[in-house]
Design a protein around this motif. Sequence first.
Motif, mmCIF file in Angstrom:
data_model
loop_
_atom_site.group_PDB
_atom_site.id
_atom_site.type_symbol
_atom_site.label_atom_id
_atom_site.label_comp_id
_atom_site.label_asym_id
_atom_site.label_seq_id
_atom_site.Cartn_x
_atom_site.Cartn_y
_atom_site.Cartn_z
ATOM 1 N N LYS A 185 0.079 6.322 1.527
ATOM 2 C CA LYS A 185 -0.707 4.968 1.106
ATOM 3 C C LYS A 185 -0.303 4.019 0.428
ATOM 4 C CE LYS A 185 -4.261 8.530 -0.559
ATOM 5 N NZ LYS A 185 -4.967 8.860 -1.935
ATOM 6 N N LYS A 217 -11.093 1.140 0.735
ATOM 7 C CA LYS A 217 -10.190 2.216 1.364
ATOM 8 C C LYS A 217 -10.226 1.837 3.047
ATOM 9 C CE LYS A 217 -9.980 4.972 -2.553
ATOM 10 N NZ LYS A 217 -10.102 6.326 -2.808
ATOM 11 N N GLN A 220 -1.082 -0.191 -1.060
ATOM 12 C CA GLN A 220 -2.121 -1.130 -1.530
ATOM 13 C C GLN A 220 -1.769 -2.503 -1.331
ATOM 14 O OE1 GLN A 220 -3.207 -0.654 -5.761
ATOM 15 N NE2 GLN A 220 -1.508 -2.271 -6.210
ATOM 16 N N GLU A 250 -4.455 4.206 4.209
ATOM 17 C CA GLU A 250 -4.035 5.609 3.886
ATOM 18 C C GLU A 250 -3.797 6.177 5.398
ATOM 19 O OE1 GLU A 250 -4.887 9.969 2.057
ATOM 20 O OE2 GLU A 250 -6.523 8.550 1.939
#
Length: 161
Positions: free
Chosen positions: A122, A40, A124, A74
């Motif tokens: 967020k 993260k 990914q 994030e």
Amino acid sequence: MSKASVSLLLIGLGVAGCAAQPAQPPQGLAEATCRATTCKIKVHASACETGGRSSVDIARIHIKGSKNVQIVWEVQHAGYEFRLGRSLLLKDARGDPTGQFSGKFVLGQNDQPDPSLKRGKKMQWLDANIVVDNNGYPYHVILFDAADNACALDPVIVNDG
């Protein structure tokens, strides 16, 4: 030896000493190794409101040990968000020639990839983490506010296998 010669010698040694220092991430930005299956990265955007740049808590992340690692970014500011296809981009003009990165999605409820989402807090990427000739991947982080104004930063992913 004259004072001028001594001064030039000291300046030369000082410059050579600076040149020998390894490149460091920008001040205030960290370098870290992630050995998990999910890594993260927090993206800070408060400086964007005053004409500054966004920042990340990890400027150079080393992915080590796992394959198909989920990297999650994030946004930590209410006024900014990611835009799918516009916010996280490799700097290489050829895109992703080694096929390292896939699964590029905005995350929805329960932090799950949602193909229907085009914007969000967020995002990914899935990183294959396969070491090839070049294992460093500089990328752009570009955040957008409600008026579509962009705020950017250029960190690095390093695949260490």
